[in-house]
Design an enzyme around this catalytic site. Sequence first.
Site, PDB file in Angstrom:
ATOM      1  N   HIS A  20       0.853  -1.273   0.156  1.00 24.09           N
ATOM      2  CA  HIS A  20      -0.018  -0.046  -0.206  1.00 24.09           C
ATOM      3  C   HIS A  20       1.041   1.283  -0.046  1.00 24.09           C
ATOM      4  O   HIS A  20       2.188   1.129  -0.010  1.00 24.09           O
ATOM      5  CB  HIS A  20      -1.023  -0.042   1.120  1.00 24.09           C
ATOM      6  CG  HIS A  20      -0.404  -0.031   2.535  1.00 24.09           C
ATOM      7  ND1 HIS A  20       0.161   0.977   3.169  1.00 24.09           N
ATOM      8  CD2 HIS A  20      -0.587  -0.963   3.400  1.00 24.09           C
ATOM      9  CE1 HIS A  20       0.654   0.801   4.130  1.00 24.09           C
ATOM     10  NE2 HIS A  20       0.315  -0.433   4.556  1.00 24.09           N
ATOM     11  N   HIS A  23       3.934   1.787   2.218  1.00 23.40           N
ATOM     12  CA  HIS A  23       5.117   0.916   1.702  1.00 23.40           C
ATOM     13  C   HIS A  23       5.967   1.812   0.518  1.00 23.40           C
ATOM     14  O   HIS A  23       6.966   2.037   0.579  1.00 23.40           O
ATOM     15  CB  HIS A  23       4.821  -0.520   1.238  1.00 23.40           C
ATOM     16  CG  HIS A  23       4.295  -1.101   2.163  1.00 23.40           C
ATOM     17  ND1 HIS A  23       3.067  -1.761   1.935  1.00 23.40           N
ATOM     18  CD2 HIS A  23       4.482  -1.567   3.478  1.00 23.40           C
ATOM     19  CE1 HIS A  23       2.759  -2.367   3.020  1.00 23.40           C
ATOM     20  NE2 HIS A  23       3.564  -2.437   3.961  1.00 23.40           N
ATOM     21  N   CYS A 128       1.780 -10.048  20.443  1.00 20.63           N
ATOM     22  CA  CYS A 128       0.935  -9.825  19.384  1.00 20.63           C
ATOM     23  C   CYS A 128       1.278 -10.304  17.945  1.00 20.63           C
ATOM     24  O   CYS A 128       2.444 -10.201  17.422  1.00 20.63           O
ATOM     25  CB  CYS A 128       0.875  -8.551  18.987  1.00 20.63           C
ATOM     26  SG  CYS A 128      -0.303  -7.892  17.552  1.00 20.63           S
ATOM     27  N   CYS A 131       2.006  -8.112  15.004  1.00 22.13           N
ATOM     28  CA  CYS A 131       3.113  -7.228  14.874  1.00 22.13           C
ATOM     29  C   CYS A 131       4.548  -8.187  15.198  1.00 22.13           C
ATOM     30  O   CYS A 131       5.718  -7.751  14.807  1.00 22.13           O
ATOM     31  CB  CYS A 131       3.337  -6.479  16.487  1.00 22.13           C
ATOM     32  SG  CYS A 131       2.421  -5.089  16.674  1.00 22.13           S
ATOM     33  N   CYS A 146      -3.213  -4.861  21.882  1.00 22.82           N
ATOM     34  CA  CYS A 146      -2.105  -4.393  21.172  1.00 22.82           C
ATOM     35  C   CYS A 146      -2.400  -3.003  21.015  1.00 22.82           C
ATOM     36  O   CYS A 146      -3.462  -2.501  20.394  1.00 22.82           O
ATOM     37  CB  CYS A 146      -1.995  -5.218  19.807  1.00 22.82           C
ATOM     38  SG  CYS A 146      -0.648  -4.453  18.661  1.00 22.82           S
ATOM     39  N   HIS A 149      -2.636  -2.634  16.762  1.00 26.55           N
ATOM     40  CA  HIS A 149      -3.847  -3.574  16.021  1.00 26.55           C
ATOM     41  C   HIS A 149      -4.991  -3.387  16.944  1.00 26.55           C
ATOM     42  O   HIS A 149      -6.102  -4.172  16.202  1.00 26.55           O
ATOM     43  CB  HIS A 149      -3.218  -4.759  15.885  1.00 26.55           C
ATOM     44  CG  HIS A 149      -2.118  -4.901  14.780  1.00 26.55           C
ATOM     45  ND1 HIS A 149      -0.707  -5.037  15.206  1.00 26.55           N
ATOM     46  CD2 HIS A 149      -2.127  -4.757  13.492  1.00 26.55           C
ATOM     47  CE1 HIS A 149      -0.045  -4.904  14.140  1.00 26.55           C
ATOM     48  NE2 HIS A 149      -0.652  -4.932  13.037  1.00 26.55           N
ATOM     49  N   LYS A 298      -3.811   5.510  11.297  1.00 20.21           N
ATOM     50  CA  LYS A 298      -2.804   5.111  10.294  1.00 20.21           C
ATOM     51  C   LYS A 298      -3.274   4.246   9.450  1.00 20.21           C
ATOM     52  O   LYS A 298      -4.233   3.418   9.334  1.00 20.21           O
ATOM     53  CB  LYS A 298      -1.762   4.191  11.161  1.00 20.21           C
ATOM     54  CG  LYS A 298      -0.520   3.675  10.535  1.00 20.21           C
ATOM     55  CD  LYS A 298       0.049   2.604  11.061  1.00 20.21           C
ATOM     56  CE  LYS A 298       1.028   1.918  10.277  1.00 20.21           C
ATOM     57  NZ  LYS A 298       1.415   0.655  10.728  1.00 20.21           N
ATOM     58  N   LYS A 301      -2.453  -2.154   6.448  1.00 26.42           N
ATOM     59  CA  LYS A 301      -3.135  -3.489   5.960  1.00 26.42           C
ATOM     60  C   LYS A 301      -4.067  -4.005   6.701  1.00 26.42           C
ATOM     61  O   LYS A 301      -5.244  -4.393   6.669  1.00 26.42           O
ATOM     62  CB  LYS A 301      -1.891  -4.409   5.735  1.00 26.42           C
ATOM     63  CG  LYS A 301      -1.105  -4.108   4.541  1.00 26.42           C
ATOM     64  CD  LYS A 301       0.036  -5.357   4.661  1.00 26.42           C
ATOM     65  CE  LYS A 301       1.137  -4.798   5.680  1.00 26.42           C
ATOM     66  NZ  LYS A 301       2.342  -5.429   5.687  1.00 26.42           N
TER      67      LYS A 301
HETATM   68  O1  ME8 Z   1       7.502  -3.872   9.758  1.00 25.57           O
HETATM   69  N1  ME8 Z   1       2.981   5.474   6.655  1.00 25.57           N
HETATM   70  O2  ME8 Z   1       7.017  -4.575   7.858  1.00 25.57           O
HETATM   71  P1  ME8 Z   1       5.616  -3.815   7.314  1.00 25.57           P
HETATM   72  C1  ME8 Z   1       4.338   5.556   6.435  1.00 25.57           C
HETATM   73  N2  ME8 Z   1       8.562  -6.540   8.049  1.00 25.57           N
HETATM   74  N3  ME8 Z   1       4.796   4.486   6.291  1.00 25.57           N
HETATM   75  C2  ME8 Z   1       4.267   3.124   6.412  1.00 25.57           C
HETATM   76  C3  ME8 Z   1       2.983   3.285   6.656  1.00 25.57           C
HETATM   77  C4  ME8 Z   1       2.321   4.380   6.801  1.00 25.57           C
HETATM   78  N4  ME8 Z   1       0.865   4.487   7.125  1.00 25.57           N
HETATM   79  N5  ME8 Z   1       2.562   1.835   6.751  1.00 25.57           N
HETATM   80  C5  ME8 Z   1       3.803   1.181   6.567  1.00 25.57           C
HETATM   81  C6  ME8 Z   1       7.632  -4.447   9.072  1.00 25.57           C
HETATM   82  N6  ME8 Z   1       4.786   1.850   6.423  1.00 25.57           N
HETATM   83  C7  ME8 Z   1       8.997  -5.387   8.955  1.00 25.57           C
HETATM   84  C8  ME8 Z   1      10.244  -4.573   8.935  1.00 25.57           C
HETATM   85  S1  ME8 Z   1      13.143  -4.492   8.629  1.00 25.57           S
HETATM   86  C9  ME8 Z   1      14.224  -5.131   8.814  1.00 25.57           C
HETATM   87  C10 ME8 Z   1      11.426  -5.166   8.791  1.00 25.57           C
HETATM   88  C11 ME8 Z   1       6.151   1.476   5.910  1.00 25.57           C
HETATM   89  O3  ME8 Z   1       5.147  -4.440   6.028  1.00 25.57           O
HETATM   90  C12 ME8 Z   1       7.105   2.125   7.100  1.00 25.57           C
HETATM   91  O4  ME8 Z   1       8.373   2.080   6.440  1.00 25.57           O
HETATM   92  O5  ME8 Z   1       4.680  -3.940   8.524  1.00 25.57           O
HETATM   93  C13 ME8 Z   1       7.056   1.307   8.116  1.00 25.57           C
HETATM   94  O6  ME8 Z   1       8.132   1.202   8.895  1.00 25.57           O
HETATM   95  C14 ME8 Z   1       6.986  -0.199   7.222  1.00 25.57           C
HETATM   96  O7  ME8 Z   1       6.329   0.318   6.025  1.00 25.57           O
HETATM   97  C15 ME8 Z   1       6.290  -1.137   8.140  1.00 25.57           C
HETATM   98  O8  ME8 Z   1       6.432  -2.289   7.099  1.00 25.57           O
END
Ligand code: ME8
Length: 501
Positions: A20, A23, A128, A131, A146, A149, A298, A301
């Site tokens: 989304h 990302h 969680c 998370c 959480c 969530h 926020k 997903k």
């Molecule tokens: O946390 N606004 O993956 P994730 C801004 N796999 N950035 C956002 C966002 C939003 N609403 N939503 C997601 C993970 N992001 C782990 C990370 S790293 C070694 C492992 C972005 O799929 C933002 O960069 O939940 C956030 O930190 C990341 O997606 C979380 O992605």
Amino acid sequence: MSPQSYFVTTPIYYVNAEPHLGHAYSTLAADILARHMRQRGADVFFLTGTDEHGEPIELAAEREGITPQELADRNAAKFEALMPIIDASNDFFIRTSDPRHSAKVAEIMQRVYDNGWVNKGVYEGWYCPRCADFKTERELGPGNTCPIHEIVLEKVREENWFFRLSAFQGQLEGLYEERPDFVVPDFRRNEAVSFIKGGLEDVSLSRPTLKWGLPLPWDPEQRMYVWFDALLNYVTALTFAREGEDLTDRFWPATLHVLAKDILKFHAVIWPALCLAADLEPPRRMTIHGYLLMGEKKMSKSLGNVLDPFEVIERFGADALRFYLFREVSFGQDGSISTAGFESRYETELANDYGNLASRVLAMVERYRDGTVPIAAVDVTLAEDFEGVVPRFSELLDRAELTQALEEAWKLVRRLNRFVEESQPWVLAKDEADPERLDEVLYNLVEGLRVTTLLLVPYLPASAETLLAALAEPERALADLGSRPGGQSVERIPALFPKIE
Ligand code: ME8
């Protein structure tokens, strides 16, 4: 400037759902910095990818009645496909289900074990599954939920291996003292420091109940807690991103990790400790951004409320999306985005301020000077406003101030529009009352547009390419006003940002 290495990363994204805009946001931030550093002649490596192990993926696959690998393959493909669509210029896309990653993780974690940084113990706490993280009592929401969530959590008790994070308390405090810019912005650094100063506890390194995770090399019955596998992507990728080549010496330690505040603790506390435990140098710096908000919540997903980047780009193009995100939301802060806000900035700033300026300048050079840019002097008043912009802009991006840097460039766009209105070339062109002044005005407009567009390359890569080609500009390095003498032939182009019907 002498070429230097610059390694920038994004978080690797979970494949339990589709990509989304959140990302796309982190990826674009890293992309803007990577493109800018390439313009400055740095040796750039830009890494992104997907995080494919762990309970969230296991659970999501179970819900769909498919294997975790099938789910990972399907969604990783969507993340990978997103990159060219948003015009991300990543040099590699890592997937943690890649066996080359797993092998390297096993090697590094074995070293952590051999170095004595791992203990066996019993874990009791609130977990969680969304998370893939344990919550402390302090972090819990009302009714043991959480905080992210908003689901009720279960208390778990199990035998685990632990990473001895507490042993790194002193070294981490020292690291933060030595390097004031290890985490930017400052308020995030302060959060990390106060978390460390609050006293570090050892963290769970493995889970006996987890199936979809890497086995611990010294105890294969236990599966690695996904965060260890995930954080290590930043170093494992360098060992296999290029066939037959190991890029570690060239690019490690990473110059900059880009991430949002949700995963600050993992990156700013656990990650440098894990590096130290594994005899790796910690990364140089990380920049923590806020959340893109839609209607106050926020966008995620899990909570839904997702704005589809594919749809936005189809209507407006990737450049417009890139521009909007970093213009509307002050990078580092949370900020609301909306379709209405997007359309308004598209119309007023991209279509009118910039697109229209480009069209007018090119049209006037064609009409009044047959498409050849006059050779003339730099306008003194304009020069004042362009003075020092290249170092100012670069310094802002060195501090990952993406919104402020864009504003610097946009000040020039607005200044050039004022210059058109003040100098009124169409009046000067009447009967050629003052041909020298007209030459000067046209030269300065082309030159100003060239210098400004070079700054904008990382934000608007496709449009900037089109415009720089029309301006017959072969260079991509940043330039000062007046560094090109004129004399080149320019071409008209269709509107860079056509009006929305
Ligand atoms: O946390 N606004 O993956 P994730 C801004 N796999 N950035 C956002 C966002 C939003 N609403 N939503 C997601 C993970 N992001 C782990 C990370 S790293 C070694 C492992 C972005 O799929 C933002 O960069 O939940 C956030 O930190 C990341 O997606 C979380 O992605």
